[in-house]
Design a protein around this motif. Structure first.
Motif, PDB file in Angstrom:
ATOM      1  N   ILE A  50      63.486  82.434  32.954  1.00  0.00           N
ATOM      2  CA  ILE A  50      62.119  82.863  32.669  1.00  0.00           C
ATOM      3  C   ILE A  50      61.144  81.704  32.903  1.00  0.00           C
ATOM      4  O   ILE A  50      61.401  80.581  32.458  1.00  0.00           O
ATOM      5  CB  ILE A  50      62.025  83.332  31.198  1.00  0.00           C
ATOM      6  CG1 ILE A  50      63.015  84.464  30.955  1.00  0.00           C
ATOM      7  CG2 ILE A  50      60.619  83.770  30.846  1.00  0.00           C
ATOM      8  CD1 ILE A  50      63.203  84.778  29.494  1.00  0.00           C
ATOM      9  N   PRO A  51      59.982  81.984  33.554  1.00  0.00           N
ATOM     10  CA  PRO A  51      58.992  80.927  33.771  1.00  0.00           C
ATOM     11  C   PRO A  51      58.114  80.690  32.537  1.00  0.00           C
ATOM     12  O   PRO A  51      57.075  81.304  32.359  1.00  0.00           O
ATOM     13  CB  PRO A  51      58.167  81.457  34.948  1.00  0.00           C
ATOM     14  CG  PRO A  51      58.210  82.951  34.777  1.00  0.00           C
ATOM     15  CD  PRO A  51      59.577  83.239  34.203  1.00  0.00           C
ATOM     16  N   GLY A  52      58.556  79.807  31.667  1.00  0.00           N
ATOM     17  CA  GLY A  52      57.784  79.482  30.472  1.00  0.00           C
ATOM     18  C   GLY A  52      56.587  78.610  30.817  1.00  0.00           C
ATOM     19  O   GLY A  52      56.577  77.918  31.832  1.00  0.00           O
ATOM     20  N   VAL A  82      58.485  83.659  38.652  1.00  0.00           N
ATOM     21  CA  VAL A  82      59.543  84.633  38.921  1.00  0.00           C
ATOM     22  C   VAL A  82      60.577  84.631  37.801  1.00  0.00           C
ATOM     23  O   VAL A  82      61.068  83.573  37.396  1.00  0.00           O
ATOM     24  CB  VAL A  82      60.231  84.329  40.272  1.00  0.00           C
ATOM     25  CG1 VAL A  82      61.385  85.290  40.525  1.00  0.00           C
ATOM     26  CG2 VAL A  82      59.215  84.420  41.407  1.00  0.00           C
ATOM     27  N   VAL A  83      60.901  85.841  37.321  1.00  0.00           N
ATOM     28  CA  VAL A  83      62.010  86.039  36.392  1.00  0.00           C
ATOM     29  C   VAL A  83      63.227  86.383  37.235  1.00  0.00           C
ATOM     30  O   VAL A  83      63.181  87.313  38.042  1.00  0.00           O
ATOM     31  CB  VAL A  83      61.719  87.191  35.400  1.00  0.00           C
ATOM     32  CG1 VAL A  83      62.947  87.473  34.535  1.00  0.00           C
ATOM     33  CG2 VAL A  83      60.513  86.876  34.540  1.00  0.00           C
ATOM     34  N   PHE A 113      58.169  89.226  39.660  1.00  0.00           N
ATOM     35  CA  PHE A 113      57.060  88.302  39.465  1.00  0.00           C
ATOM     36  C   PHE A 113      56.319  88.727  38.208  1.00  0.00           C
ATOM     37  O   PHE A 113      55.999  89.900  38.033  1.00  0.00           O
ATOM     38  CB  PHE A 113      56.092  88.314  40.659  1.00  0.00           C
ATOM     39  CG  PHE A 113      54.917  87.421  40.420  1.00  0.00           C
ATOM     40  CD1 PHE A 113      55.041  86.047  40.602  1.00  0.00           C
ATOM     41  CD2 PHE A 113      53.717  87.926  39.966  1.00  0.00           C
ATOM     42  CE1 PHE A 113      53.968  85.206  40.343  1.00  0.00           C
ATOM     43  CE2 PHE A 113      52.639  87.093  39.707  1.00  0.00           C
ATOM     44  CZ  PHE A 113      52.772  85.726  39.896  1.00  0.00           C
ATOM     45  N   VAL A 114      56.043  87.772  37.324  1.00  0.00           N
ATOM     46  CA  VAL A 114      55.224  88.033  36.147  1.00  0.00           C
ATOM     47  C   VAL A 114      53.993  87.137  36.222  1.00  0.00           C
ATOM     48  O   VAL A 114      54.075  85.985  36.632  1.00  0.00           O
ATOM     49  CB  VAL A 114      55.981  87.807  34.811  1.00  0.00           C
ATOM     50  CG1 VAL A 114      57.113  88.809  34.657  1.00  0.00           C
ATOM     51  CG2 VAL A 114      56.510  86.394  34.691  1.00  0.00           C
ATOM     52  N   THR A 155      55.869  92.758  38.685  1.00  0.00           N
ATOM     53  CA  THR A 155      56.109  93.451  39.942  1.00  0.00           C
ATOM     54  C   THR A 155      57.442  92.990  40.513  1.00  0.00           C
ATOM     55  O   THR A 155      57.738  91.794  40.470  1.00  0.00           O
ATOM     56  CB  THR A 155      54.997  93.104  40.971  1.00  0.00           C
ATOM     57  OG1 THR A 155      53.728  93.305  40.374  1.00  0.00           O
ATOM     58  CG2 THR A 155      55.112  93.938  42.225  1.00  0.00           C
ATOM     59  N   ALA A 156      58.214  93.920  41.058  1.00  0.00           N
ATOM     60  CA  ALA A 156      59.429  93.540  41.768  1.00  0.00           C
ATOM     61  C   ALA A 156      59.018  92.668  42.950  1.00  0.00           C
ATOM     62  O   ALA A 156      57.994  92.922  43.592  1.00  0.00           O
ATOM     63  CB  ALA A 156      60.171  94.773  42.247  1.00  0.00           C
ATOM     64  N   LEU A 157      59.786  91.628  43.234  1.00  0.00           N
ATOM     65  CA  LEU A 157      59.433  90.723  44.319  1.00  0.00           C
ATOM     66  C   LEU A 157      59.235  91.450  45.639  1.00  0.00           C
ATOM     67  O   LEU A 157      58.347  91.101  46.412  1.00  0.00           O
ATOM     68  CB  LEU A 157      60.511  89.652  44.466  1.00  0.00           C
ATOM     69  CG  LEU A 157      60.056  88.215  44.291  1.00  0.00           C
ATOM     70  CD1 LEU A 157      59.314  87.984  43.023  1.00  0.00           C
ATOM     71  CD2 LEU A 157      61.195  87.273  44.455  1.00  0.00           C
ATOM     72  N   SER A 158      60.024  92.472  45.876  1.00  0.00           N
ATOM     73  CA  SER A 158      59.929  93.208  47.139  1.00  0.00           C
ATOM     74  C   SER A 158      58.607  93.955  47.287  1.00  0.00           C
ATOM     75  O   SER A 158      58.231  94.340  48.394  1.00  0.00           O
ATOM     76  CB  SER A 158      61.094  94.194  47.267  1.00  0.00           C
ATOM     77  OG  SER A 158      61.066  95.106  46.181  1.00  0.00           O
TER      78      SER A 158
END
Length: 140
Positions: A24-26, A48-49, A62-63, A83-86
């Protein structure tokens, strides 16, 4: 023993499944949510998670900020936007970054809360561009 991970955006639940680990991107750096992790809440930065299962990344989202609530058995990610990366668009993120930069240029430089918010949104847009496969963007 897996950990139950949910990724929730304001619109819907994007992901809900048990995985081995979630990276997780803290706000202060990346952190791994794993079984038996000490309970904690943390703020997220744009990034990105990555969800891991059997030693491989199975899903990436992506968050654009938010927070995560981790316990020994679960991790709930409440994202401002997810959102899903794709599904990411480099062009859309670049357009959003250009708008944010223009807003920052026009903003009252004495209004620190507004400047801080705009800076956070610009960082998130830069991270989205990179996550979508665009060129890395240097920021102020």
């Amino acid at each position: 023993m897996p950990i139950k991970v949910e990724i929730v955006s304001p619109e819907k639940v994007l992901f809900s499944r048990a995985v081995d680990m979630a990276l997780i991107p803290g706000l202060e750096g990346d952190i791994a949510a794993m079984p038996d992790h000490a309970p904690m809440m943390l703020l997220l930065r744009g990034g990105v998670v990555e969800l891991h299962q059997d030693g491989a990344v199975t899903d990436r989202f992506f968050v654009a900020g938010g927070f995560a609530d981790m316990t020994e058995t679960s991790c709930t990610i409440l994202a401002d936007q997810a959102t899903a990366l794709s599904d990411l668009s480099v062009e859309a993120a670049q357009a959003r970054l250009a708008e944010l930069e223009a807003s920052y240029d026009k903003a009252d430089k004495m209004n620190v809360p507004v400047l801080d918010l705009l800076m956070a949104k610009m960082q998130s847009a830069r991270a989205e561009i990179e996550a979508a496969g665009g060129p890395a963007v240097q920021g102020a």
